[in-house]
Motif scaffolding. Structure first.
Motif, mmCIF file in Angstrom:
data_model
loop_
_atom_site.group_PDB
_atom_site.id
_atom_site.type_symbol
_atom_site.label_atom_id
_atom_site.label_comp_id
_atom_site.label_asym_id
_atom_site.label_seq_id
_atom_site.Cartn_x
_atom_site.Cartn_y
_atom_site.Cartn_z
ATOM 1 N N GLU A 362 7.701 1.327 -6.041
ATOM 2 C CA GLU A 362 6.493 1.383 -6.863
ATOM 3 C C GLU A 362 5.300 0.921 -6.036
ATOM 4 O OE1 GLU A 362 4.499 -0.418 -10.986
ATOM 5 O OE2 GLU A 362 6.422 -1.206 -10.254
ATOM 6 N N LEU A 363 4.188 1.641 -6.144
ATOM 7 C CA LEU A 363 2.972 1.262 -5.444
ATOM 8 C C LEU A 363 2.296 0.107 -6.175
ATOM 9 C CD1 LEU A 363 0.824 1.867 -3.213
ATOM 10 C CD2 LEU A 363 -0.310 3.305 -4.929
ATOM 11 N N ILE A 364 2.045 -0.987 -5.458
ATOM 12 C CA ILE A 364 1.252 -2.088 -5.989
ATOM 13 C C ILE A 364 0.079 -2.327 -5.057
ATOM 14 C CG2 ILE A 364 3.201 -3.105 -7.205
ATOM 15 C CD1 ILE A 364 3.388 -5.212 -5.009
ATOM 16 N N VAL A 365 -1.033 -2.832 -5.606
ATOM 17 C CA VAL A 365 -2.308 -2.830 -4.891
ATOM 18 C C VAL A 365 -3.028 -4.165 -5.067
ATOM 19 C CG1 VAL A 365 -4.531 -1.649 -4.635
ATOM 20 C CG2 VAL A 365 -2.510 -0.348 -5.329
ATOM 21 N N ARG A 366 -3.738 -4.566 -4.018
ATOM 22 C CA ARG A 366 -4.684 -5.679 -4.062
ATOM 23 C C ARG A 366 -5.969 -5.274 -3.349
ATOM 24 N NH1 ARG A 366 -1.639 -11.244 -2.152
ATOM 25 N NH2 ARG A 366 -0.870 -11.950 -4.182
ATOM 26 N N CYS A 367 -7.103 -5.818 -3.803
ATOM 27 C CA CYS A 367 -8.381 -5.601 -3.127
ATOM 28 C C CYS A 367 -8.897 -6.915 -2.562
ATOM 29 C CB CYS A 367 -9.414 -5.030 -4.105
ATOM 30 S SG CYS A 367 -9.104 -3.327 -4.588
ATOM 31 N N ASP A 368 -9.604 -6.847 -1.440
ATOM 32 C CA ASP A 368 -10.151 -8.044 -0.805
ATOM 33 C C ASP A 368 -11.293 -8.646 -1.617
ATOM 34 O OD1 ASP A 368 -8.377 -7.539 1.193
ATOM 35 O OD2 ASP A 368 -9.861 -6.847 2.656
ATOM 36 N N GLU A 369 -12.098 -7.783 -2.239
ATOM 37 C CA GLU A 369 -13.270 -8.256 -2.977
ATOM 38 C C GLU A 369 -12.968 -8.356 -4.464
ATOM 39 O OE1 GLU A 369 -17.234 -6.749 -1.939
ATOM 40 O OE2 GLU A 369 -16.188 -5.341 -0.635
ATOM 41 N N ASP A 397 3.754 3.982 -10.399
ATOM 42 C CA ASP A 397 4.025 5.260 -9.756
ATOM 43 C C ASP A 397 4.915 5.074 -8.529
ATOM 44 O OD1 ASP A 397 2.628 6.777 -11.567
ATOM 45 O OD2 ASP A 397 0.771 6.778 -10.403
ATOM 46 N N ALA A 398 5.827 6.023 -8.352
ATOM 47 C CA ALA A 398 6.787 5.962 -7.259
ATOM 48 C C ALA A 398 6.235 6.668 -6.022
ATOM 49 C CB ALA A 398 8.103 6.606 -7.678
ATOM 50 N N PHE A 399 6.340 5.991 -4.875
ATOM 51 C CA PHE A 399 5.838 6.508 -3.607
ATOM 52 C C PHE A 399 6.888 6.332 -2.526
ATOM 53 C CE2 PHE A 399 1.768 6.375 -5.631
ATOM 54 C CZ PHE A 399 0.912 7.165 -4.867
ATOM 55 N N ARG A 400 6.662 7.030 -1.434
ATOM 56 C CA ARG A 400 7.398 6.834 -0.191
ATOM 57 C C ARG A 400 6.374 6.742 0.939
ATOM 58 N NH1 ARG A 400 8.581 10.487 3.550
ATOM 59 N NH2 ARG A 400 8.171 12.215 2.128
ATOM 60 N N MET A 401 6.610 5.858 1.917
ATOM 61 C CA MET A 401 5.724 5.729 3.070
ATOM 62 C C MET A 401 6.495 6.091 4.341
ATOM 63 S SD MET A 401 3.664 2.379 4.496
ATOM 64 C CE MET A 401 5.159 1.636 5.151
ATOM 65 N N ASP A 402 5.890 6.917 5.189
ATOM 66 C CA ASP A 402 6.576 7.264 6.432
ATOM 67 C C ASP A 402 6.284 6.229 7.525
ATOM 68 O OD1 ASP A 402 4.068 7.839 7.523
ATOM 69 O OD2 ASP A 402 4.265 10.011 7.257
ATOM 70 N N ALA A 403 6.865 6.430 8.672
ATOM 71 C CA ALA A 403 6.747 5.459 9.757
ATOM 72 C C ALA A 403 5.323 5.345 10.277
ATOM 73 C CB ALA A 403 7.692 5.850 10.899
ATOM 74 N N ALA A 404 4.506 6.375 10.060
ATOM 75 C CA ALA A 404 3.123 6.358 10.535
ATOM 76 C C ALA A 404 2.177 5.710 9.529
ATOM 77 C CB ALA A 404 2.664 7.783 10.838
ATOM 78 N N GLY A 405 2.700 5.306 8.352
ATOM 79 C CA GLY A 405 1.869 4.652 7.345
ATOM 80 C C GLY A 405 1.245 5.579 6.340
ATOM 81 N N ASN A 406 1.655 6.853 6.299
ATOM 82 C CA ASN A 406 1.161 7.794 5.300
ATOM 83 C C ASN A 406 1.948 7.629 4.000
ATOM 84 O OD1 ASN A 406 -0.712 9.291 7.067
ATOM 85 N ND2 ASN A 406 1.166 9.902 8.111
ATOM 86 N N TYR A 407 1.242 7.686 2.872
ATOM 87 C CA TYR A 407 1.867 7.501 1.561
ATOM 88 C C TYR A 407 2.043 8.847 0.867
ATOM 89 C CZ TYR A 407 1.332 2.403 1.658
ATOM 90 O OH TYR A 407 1.433 1.070 1.968
#
Length: 532
Positions: A362-369, A397-407
């Protein structure tokens, strides 16, 4: 024009633009005369005076249900200039959906077109907090209703101009947008100004748009993408071109007529445009940049045929474009991009433990500001805590990330259905289906669309009452009068029972896999050609 980030607000930016360049064009409505920054600011000040004159205090919310894009825009800016928050109501809402919006936000004042007065009459006994109905157009039909009724145009004409935008900051609420519920009613998302600023920067990085750009926006202003379009042009000093609905056969002619240079498209819209017969002037237009969400599988064909640069992003109403493509480098239509500056993303399992690259999470998110994502769900503290558990925003939402950092977006971990850019709560739709006298129980799911693989068509699977015959066409006709148009199912299948888990829960995953069968009724089959 440099604006301190902590003072970036829509009404404040409008005030500065109006002072610096009052005669510069800002808003065009397709088929109508345009407005300058000065004209929009003057209109907003009158709206703010109207709102304050109605007794709306700073921090309160005002509902709007306005079909005219120009009036809707003026109302939004004016409500904000009065330091209040706007609650734009989806124009398809009625009945329990409309009552839910009004009751959740606790609005005392609603500003509506005269064509929607009857919908408010239908729920007069269900919205005890509503006190004043301001009617654009003919207000006579509303006089019999149990509220104070105010005719909009005369009230605006005598309102004392107000602009208190200088006192606003990033944490103040600009608007409340309703997003799909998945285990209950739709949720009211509190959108602070910092959220809109971050969404603008996420969709169109600073410097990408300028004063010479014109943004063709075909979504109504109760949609977050339309809010971003207005904010983007306000920040860039360019023009926003408003049209309330996408029309395939009018798109390119209007792009040319308005000199539009950028646009935001839902993925399915590109399929409709590619479906049109090729023309010798397919590349003869001013459109340069397209933000397409999600990218279509015909991405290369779209770019080649129309000569438009394309970028993409992933977003929800609650977030602020946490993932986006690297500039206009979009080689893989399946990818959403990478985390934008100022955002940290993780993919986690059910215990919020990070999964390895290549694994689904599952994609989880944080913002700096601070204040650059939603400020919570209004009236739903438990849902807010659930979404922000462990101090991360959980997208569901379900995601997959590859070795290059693409979601890569894979699927919804929720039961929401996405159709033509709208998120549909299956629970809400099921409740409406079950109001039909012949329905015992039902399940609503999304099934594959032939126009865009990332979008869905709505299917309802229905168990009829014992001994009662249920005609799918009758059910769709019943729903057409009760639910927003985008929620009316395309497919209906009548079954003797629904598949269940050992704990008696309906197995929706099985129903999705089942898809369309020989027993599925398709309302599109009744039409000679598919509507656009």
């Amino acid at each position: 024009m440099e604006v301190a980030r902590h003072k970036w607000t829509l009404a404040g930016l409008l005030s500065q633009r109006a002072q610096e360049a009052p005669d510069r064009p800002f808003v065009d409505v397709v088929g109508e005369a345009g407005d300058t920054f000065g004209q929009v600011h003057a209109a907003a000040r009158r709206w703010a005076g109207l709102v304050r004159g109605l007794g709306v205090a700073p921090g309160e919310y005002v509902a709007t249900m306005l079909a005219q894009p120009r009036m809707s825009l003026h109302g939004w800016f004016g409500i904000n200039a009065a330091r209040a928050g706007e609650v734009p109501v989806h124009l398809d809402y009625r009945g329990t959906y409309l009552a839910h919006v009004l009751n959740t936000t606790g609005v005392r004042v609603a500003i509506v077109d005269d064509g929607y007065v009857e919908r408010f009459a239908e729920i007069a006994d269900e919205v005890p907090l509503l006190e004043t109905l301001v009617v654009a157009g003919d207000a006579d039909a509303a006089r019999r209703l149990p509220w104070r009724v105010v005719a909009l145009e005369p009230a605006l004409a005598v309102a004392d101009p107000v602009d208190e935008s200088a006192t606003l900051g990033q944490s103040d609420i600009s608007c409340v947008l309703f997003t799909s519920g998945t285990t209950g009613a739709s949720k009211a998302v509190l959108i602070p100004y910092g959220h809109i600023r971050a969404s603008v920067d996420g969709a169109w990085p600073p410097g990408d748009l300028g004063p010479g750009d014109a943004y063709y926006s075909m979504l109504p202003l109760y949609h977050v993408a339309a809010k971003v379009a207005v904010g983007a042009m306000l920040q860039a000093g360019g023009r926003v071109v408003l049209k309330p609905r996408f029309r395939t056969d009018e798109f390119w002619a209007e792009v040319r007529a308005t000199g539009s240079t950028c646009v935001c498209l839902m993925g399915s819209m590109t399929g409709f445009l590619l479906d049109q017969p090729p023309r010798s002037d397919d590349r003869d237009h001013p459109l340069e940049k397209a933000l397409i969400i999600p990218l279509p599988h015909q991405l290369d064909a779209f770019r080649e045929r129309f000569g438009v640069r394309v970028r993409t992003l992933y977003n929800q109403t609650e977030t602020s474009a946490p993932l986006r493509s690297s500039d206009y480098d979009t080689p893989d239509y399946r990818a959403c991009g990478r985390p934008r500056p100022g955002v940290t993303c993780r993919l986690v399992d059910e215990n919020d433990e990070e999964v390895a690259p290549g694994e689904v999470g599952e994609l989880i998110v944080r913002c700096d500001e601070p204040w650059t994502m939603m400020a919570g769900y209004l009236g739903m503290a438990e849902k807010t805590v659930e979404a922000w558990r462990n101090q991360w925003m959980h997208t569901g939402d379900a995601f997959r990330m590859d070795a290059a950092g693409n979601y890569y977006f894979l699927d919804r971990m929720k039961d929401a259905i996405r159709r033509r850019g709208e998120n549909i709560s299956s629970v809400e739709l099921e409740a409406s289906v079950c109001e039909h006298h012949a329905v015992l129980e039902c399940a609503a799911v999304g099934v594959e669309s032939e126009y865009e693989e990332e979008e869905e068509e709505v299917k309802v699977i229905v168990v009829p009452q014992s001994g009662v015959e249920l005609a799918p066409a009758d059910l769709v006709e019943f729903l057409t009068e009760r639910v927003p148009r985008f929620m009316v199912p395309r497919y209906v299948e009548v079954v003797p029972e629904l598949p269940r888990t050992p704990t008696a829960k309906i197995r929706k995953v099985e129903l999705r896999k089942l898809g369309i069968t020989e027993r599925t009724w398709d309302r599109e089959a009744l039409r000679p050609a598919r509507g656009r």
